[in-house]
Design an enzyme around this catalytic site. Structure first.
Site, PDB file in Angstrom:
ATOM      1  N   GLN A  80       1.643 -11.074  -3.561  1.00 51.40           N
ATOM      2  CA  GLN A  80       0.250 -10.650  -3.632  1.00 51.40           C
ATOM      3  C   GLN A  80      -0.119 -10.145  -5.014  1.00 51.40           C
ATOM      4  O   GLN A  80       0.653  -9.424  -5.641  1.00 51.40           O
ATOM      5  CB  GLN A  80       0.003  -9.533  -2.623  1.00 51.40           C
ATOM      6  CG  GLN A  80      -0.033 -10.036  -1.198  1.00 51.40           C
ATOM      7  CD  GLN A  80      -0.460  -8.937  -0.245  1.00 51.40           C
ATOM      8  OE1 GLN A  80       0.168  -7.888  -0.198  1.00 51.40           O
ATOM      9  NE2 GLN A  80      -1.515  -9.175   0.494  1.00 51.40           N
TER      10      GLN A  80
ATOM     11  N   CYS B   5       0.815  -1.219   0.000  1.00 49.18           N
ATOM     12  CA  CYS B   5       0.000   0.000   0.000  1.00 49.18           C
ATOM     13  C   CYS B   5       0.848   1.268   0.000  1.00 49.18           C
ATOM     14  O   CYS B   5       0.645   2.140  -0.845  1.00 49.18           O
ATOM     15  CB  CYS B   5      -0.949   0.001   1.185  1.00 49.18           C
ATOM     16  SG  CYS B   5      -1.686  -1.591   1.547  1.00 49.18           S
TER      17      CYS B   5
ATOM     18  N   ASP C 142      -1.793  -7.638  -6.004  1.00 50.37           N
ATOM     19  CA  ASP C 142      -2.298  -6.470  -5.302  1.00 50.37           C
ATOM     20  C   ASP C 142      -2.877  -5.447  -6.261  1.00 50.37           C
ATOM     21  O   ASP C 142      -2.445  -5.327  -7.404  1.00 50.37           O
ATOM     22  CB  ASP C 142      -1.157  -5.827  -4.504  1.00 50.37           C
ATOM     23  CG  ASP C 142      -1.653  -5.252  -3.204  1.00 50.37           C
ATOM     24  OD1 ASP C 142      -2.862  -4.985  -3.086  1.00 50.37           O
ATOM     25  OD2 ASP C 142      -0.826  -5.070  -2.291  1.00 50.37           O
TER      26      ASP C 142
ATOM     27  N   ARG D 269       6.936 -11.223   5.388  1.00 51.99           N
ATOM     28  CA  ARG D 269       6.404 -11.049   6.734  1.00 51.99           C
ATOM     29  C   ARG D 269       7.073 -12.030   7.667  1.00 51.99           C
ATOM     30  O   ARG D 269       7.178 -13.218   7.369  1.00 51.99           O
ATOM     31  CB  ARG D 269       4.882 -11.251   6.734  1.00 51.99           C
ATOM     32  CG  ARG D 269       4.201 -10.177   5.934  1.00 51.99           C
ATOM     33  CD  ARG D 269       2.695 -10.297   5.953  1.00 51.99           C
ATOM     34  NE  ARG D 269       2.143  -9.290   5.046  1.00 51.99           N
ATOM     35  CZ  ARG D 269       0.885  -9.268   4.628  1.00 51.99           C
ATOM     36  NH1 ARG D 269       0.038 -10.191   5.041  1.00 51.99           N
ATOM     37  NH2 ARG D 269       0.479  -8.316   3.811  1.00 51.99           N
TER      38      ARG D 269
ATOM     39  N   HIS E 260      -8.503  -1.233  -1.735  1.00 50.43           N
ATOM     40  CA  HIS E 260      -7.517  -2.318  -1.837  1.00 50.43           C
ATOM     41  C   HIS E 260      -8.249  -3.545  -2.335  1.00 50.43           C
ATOM     42  O   HIS E 260      -9.410  -3.746  -2.017  1.00 50.43           O
ATOM     43  CB  HIS E 260      -6.946  -2.714  -0.469  1.00 50.43           C
ATOM     44  CG  HIS E 260      -6.417  -1.603   0.357  1.00 50.43           C
ATOM     45  ND1 HIS E 260      -5.078  -1.357   0.470  1.00 50.43           N
ATOM     46  CD2 HIS E 260      -7.028  -0.699   1.147  1.00 50.43           C
ATOM     47  CE1 HIS E 260      -4.896  -0.345   1.301  1.00 50.43           C
ATOM     48  NE2 HIS E 260      -6.064   0.081   1.730  1.00 50.43           N
TER      49      HIS E 260
ATOM     50  N   HIS F 247      -4.695  -1.369  -6.087  1.00 46.63           N
ATOM     51  CA  HIS F 247      -5.223  -0.213  -5.367  1.00 46.63           C
ATOM     52  C   HIS F 247      -5.903   0.680  -6.384  1.00 46.63           C
ATOM     53  O   HIS F 247      -5.290   1.078  -7.369  1.00 46.63           O
ATOM     54  CB  HIS F 247      -4.105   0.556  -4.663  1.00 46.63           C
ATOM     55  CG  HIS F 247      -3.541  -0.176  -3.487  1.00 46.63           C
ATOM     56  ND1 HIS F 247      -2.636  -1.197  -3.604  1.00 46.63           N
ATOM     57  CD2 HIS F 247      -3.785  -0.048  -2.160  1.00 46.63           C
ATOM     58  CE1 HIS F 247      -2.342  -1.656  -2.402  1.00 46.63           C
ATOM     59  NE2 HIS F 247      -3.017  -0.989  -1.511  1.00 46.63           N
TER      60      HIS F 247
ATOM     61  N   LYS G 289     -15.201  -3.700   4.704  1.00 36.64           N
ATOM     62  CA  LYS G 289     -14.562  -4.617   3.755  1.00 36.64           C
ATOM     63  C   LYS G 289     -15.402  -5.843   3.446  1.00 36.64           C
ATOM     64  O   LYS G 289     -16.374  -6.144   4.158  1.00 36.64           O
ATOM     65  CB  LYS G 289     -13.191  -5.041   4.268  1.00 36.64           C
ATOM     66  CG  LYS G 289     -13.218  -5.885   5.525  1.00 36.64           C
ATOM     67  CD  LYS G 289     -11.832  -6.438   5.860  1.00 36.64           C
ATOM     68  CE  LYS G 289     -11.867  -7.185   7.194  1.00 36.64           C
ATOM     69  NZ  LYS G 289     -10.689  -8.011   7.423  1.00 36.64           N
TER      70      LYS G 289
END
Lengths: 621, 621
Positions: free
Chosen positions: B361, B314, B363, B343, B495, B365, B449
């Site tokens: 990911q 992000c 991902d 992580r 997201h 946005h 979400k």
């Protein structure tokens, strides 16, 4: 490095620069003046220069009564250099003892430091006189005078390497370019000196060509174009050397990387995937932990281990091979992975995409028997040739780096394999009639290699592809295969990168094409422009048809004049503009303009799609 | 979490387990016994259990005169549970003071520690009696006895949550499964207790179905299949949770990731590229530095900054948006990037591909105006639906997580935007007639979400896709766009991840398909098998023709029997086998076997290519 004649010329000019500065700014202290790529420089301490009325020059004012010079002073210095050059006839070497040298350089702490070091390392100390033949100083006179200066000409502490004949120096073949601050010996703890840079070539024509190239390079600067074309950005909060790519840059990355993937996989190379981090243990085995400077500091996990972000991929590749038993029947195993490495380069050395901290390598490791080296390297050469032809880099040469056979103790691995593979590498290049030179003693301790130096469209050389034999990592990792006779043998590893890194290659590519990418590489291939609001729906439909045909199209339906839209698209260097006015809507046509060719007239949308698709397949400039 | 009836059943069974253990091993100390997913456990200290002759059980021997139990003791304990269950009639709550509780649990340091904590936090202390109705202990008797035990039945420190009626417990609906060591309160500094695990369902049929599912899951274990099919490996020297992918696994990764790229880009999403590291400054702005637990420790660069490997994308996405000025005309901006995050999960919690430290990911946005939320989320739902249909996950439900309207102070962002977007999210799911539930108070502080829970082919639920509104990061990063009226406004960020992470999704996918991937996903689609040495050249030619048709073919020309070659290819779960014997060479045919369908007979190589290509396009199971 073996000294080259051009290097001698450039080094001679550093002397001439030093002489001119001492003449114009008496009391300045010269530090060091080497030859560099394309020219030379001299680092000078102006702080104790005499403030003579007539030398208060340039646009700068004195700060704290110190002599300050600026770029505007360079023509004056250059003029003085040409004036002095006329009187120079010889470069004459004079051997001195450390004490003699210190006496001569009394008051110059820089030269004194160099003299002390030479003495400590038991190296000979030599001075070079340059000037009229009649004024060559007698050794005796040197010994007698403190802070000795010759009657005419110039004397400098120097290990040598000058032109054989002063006449070789073309008075119009050099040019002082700019001034920069430079710490003495590169350390921030030392005083800041003034560095004067110059360019130097054999002749004025070469200098002029180089200056034109620099002018052209400036226009093509990928940092400037990267911003204008919306390709990438560098954010202060993320950090220097860590570019982030906008969609257009990301598409460019992908096109280039996919191209490499394709030419590899059609030849039987197999993709793998590796994580970007590892325990330090891996680098203990590979030896990088001890020897690799650009490794980022560790991430220390409590109660577990130190983890590192990878600066190169080799050890991860080795682990994949090592994790399974292998038979001679599987070899060669050709693993490839395009993955990002992180190297801690000093922030002052970073620049746009060409010097970064995040570098994505198109990496390949082939595990082979020594009999397979020739075929495997040949395959790599095919791919390198194919790639650079497509990108329009047609002028290149190869450096073949081999052992220094006088110091066999410096190299590891089987001597037979060395000899054989050096011959193979040279032979392969020779057979292709490629230009090459041999770098004797320039092989890594673990194997010979090939480096490819390509010239871009404005003539700048770039070292890009590399092929490297490795007999070290297979040994350190204990790699094995079972041979035909059932015995265990050690494979040879061949490292290879075609592009080197995506980031650096893109930086070079942007400048090579001056941002005007060929159709197959252009992030936007077609700008679809409506003449007015009335055609906006039709224009959108055309954009969609192009996209459905896998053409990268971008619509501009803004409320602007057509002229402005066209200029905008041209500034973005988009290869095709498809204009849609009332006529075109009625006839299901587009009015086409092609970059570099201008107006192509009207054509049906279908023909236009065929034209763009055809051009894309051509993969030409 | 709201307590569910099934959770009550499972918690009740933990009591029953505790009662049985105390009966069989008097002197054991019970610690805690919660309900968990699919069942329950109890942590017990057996070290002070009485060593009664008749309770020296199992295959284990005593260590240091301590009671040791093993999995082989479980049937006995289970039997005792059923025996005790017969006598149980009620669960009865008894309020006590901390002093009373401590007296009753005199000698049990675990319960005493819990009691002290409850007292400190000023929480009520309750005991639960379970047993015959006639033996419910009178409060008075409790107060009088140290280490009190009821005459019949069982007493436990407990905050409640049991079955309403003991009859709800099916004596055949539970099963003790295994024993594990567990530190008291999860800390290595505390003593190791013995944890007994059990499964529990309403009825025997459900338990049996669950046991069958576990049996099936074991066969499909992606760690086992990952090794057998040559997909990935985990190397000690690289580290736990950091899988390396062999070519077949790397191809699988790419197919899955490219699939997502395609369905995104045809809808106008634009790729970006970001580096894996950043200065800590970025995470100071985003707030992650302070709040994010799984961040790897910093790489400390001397004289520069702390750098971090990114655990999420992000903040990098925000920087790309922030680096340029934006107008309402550009919105929505849809950026996507498939990139690996790191992580630091505890090594004990890592497992194969489903719990890793390197997670890639898919991902996305989206930067949008609040008016665009509905359309943008709708587009995301389309993609999620399309994706999981293709992968054969047909059973799913959605959790809509919204604010707790009673505590508005816990949330940031415009209240109108919250209300509107919560309605939009629920409305979108409702309109599609998808199963969903509302998680009140389960929204993040920065936005509502959607979480998608998909069931795989053996019925296990997996939380995969997620769509999340964010009003926090745009604020922290000061993101803006110029609206129609020329004022600066803050965009909303949405997201989204479809797969979640490539690694976890592949882990699930391997088990979902039991390694028998559909044609479009199979790393090897066709095994080309020569019957004998005589056909090896012809077989190689067929392999090449398949490859030229973009079919992933693998040749087996080994000197083995055809039977062995076929078995090998079948173990690799390759969808098609193309056998080439003498007849096939003559007729330019192949004899084809299809996975799950058996012998398809002879066909021409061209027809076979058409068949495989057709099947690949179908993207079905």
């Amino acid at each position: 490095m073996v000294a080259q004649p051009l290097e001698h010329l450039r080094h001679s000019l550093a002397h001439l620069l030093g002489a001119a500065v001492l003449d114009l700014y008496p009391g300045s202290k010269l530090a060091i003046g080497p030859a560099i790529e394309d020219g030379f420089y001299y680092d000078i301490d102006f702080s104790s220069a005499e403030l003579r009325g007539q030398t208060r020059i340039g646009t700068q004012t004195y700060a704290d009564q110190k002599m300050v010079i600026s770029d505007s002073d360079l023509p004056k210095i250059e003029k003085k250099m040409r004036e002095i050059l006329k009187s120079w006839e010889v470069f004459e070497k004079i051997d001195v003892t450390p004490d003699e040298a210190r006496k001569i350089y009394n008051g110059n702490q820089y030269k004194t430091e160099l003299i002390n070091e030479l003495e400590k390392n038991k190296q000979p100390i030599t001075l070079y006189y340059s000037g009229p033949e009649t004024s060559i100083p007698a050794k005796k006179s040197l010994l007698q005078a403190t802070s000795y200066k010759p009657q005419a000409g110039f004397l400098d502490l120097c290990r040598g390497g000058h032109v054989e004949d002063v006449k070789e120096i073309d008075p119009e073949g050099f040019k002082l370019t700019h001034i920069a601050g430079a710490y003495w010996r590169g350390s921030e703890k030392n005083p800041m000196l003034t560095r004067i840079y110059g360019l130097a070539f054999y002749a004025k024509e070469e200098l002029d060509a180089h200056l034109r190239m620099l002018e052209e390079a400036k226009k093509r600067d990928h940092r400037k174009l990267g911003k204008e074309l919306g390709l990438f950005t560098i954010a202060e909060e993320v950090g220097p050397g860590l570019p982030l790519f906008y969609p257009k840059g990301a598409i460019l990355r992908r096109l280039v990387e996919n191209f490499i993937t394709e030419i590899q996989e059609k030849r039987g190379y197999m993709p793998i995937w590796i994580p970007h981090v590892t325990k330090g243990e891996l680098y203990k085995i590979s030896g990088h932990l001890e020897k690799y400077d650009a490794l980022y500091p560790p991430m220390r996990l409590p109660d577990e281990a130190d983890y590192y972000i990878k600066p190169m991929n080799c050890p991860h590749f080795m682990m994949l091979y090592k994790s399974l038993p292998h038979s001679y029947r599987e070899l060669p195993i050709r693993y490839v992975c395009t993955t990002t490495n992180y190297r801690y380069e000093k922030s002052g050395e970073l620049s746009g995409l060409t010097r970064v901290r995040s570098l994505t390598q198109d990496d390949c490791h082939v595990f082979a028997t020594s009999e397979q080296i020739e075929k495997e390297v040949g395959l790599m050469l095919d791919m390198i040739e194919e790639t650079y032809k497509v990108f329009g880099f047609n002028d290149f040469h190869v450096r073949v780096s081999i052992r220094d056979i006088k110091t066999p103790e410096k190299y590891i691995g089987d001597s037979d394999v060395w000899e054989k593979s050096e011959k193979i590498l040279e032979g392969l290049i020779k057979n292709r009639n490629w230009k090459y030179d041999i770098g004797e003693g320039e092989a890594a301790f673990y194997g010979p290699k090939l480096d490819f130096i390509f010239k871009d469209v404005i003539g700048r050389p770039w070292q890009l592809s590399t092929v490297q034999l490795d007999m070290n990592l297979p040994q350190r990792f204990g790699l094995e295969y079972v041979d035909t006779d059932g015995t265990k043998k050690q494979p040879v590893v061949i490292h290879r990168a075609i592009l080197g890194s995506t980031e650096r290659f893109l930086g070079i590519l942007i400048e090579h094409y001056a941002g005007a990418f060929p159709v197959w590489l252009a992030p936007v291939q077609v700008a679809v422009l409506s003449v007015s609001d009335k055609q906006s729906e039709a224009a959108r439909a055309v954009e969609q048809r192009l996209k459905n045909a896998s053409i990268r199209a971008e619509l501009n339906n803004e409320n602007e004049t057509l002229g402005k839209k066209i200029r905008g698209a041209e500034l973005q260097k988009i290869p095709y503009l498809a204009v849609i006015g009332e006529k075109e809507v009625v006839s299901d046509m587009v009015a086409v303009r092609q970059r570099g060719k201008g107006d192509l007239g009207q054509m049906s949308v279908e023909s236009f799609i065929a034209e763009v698709t055809q051009e894309e397949k051509a993969k030409s400039l």
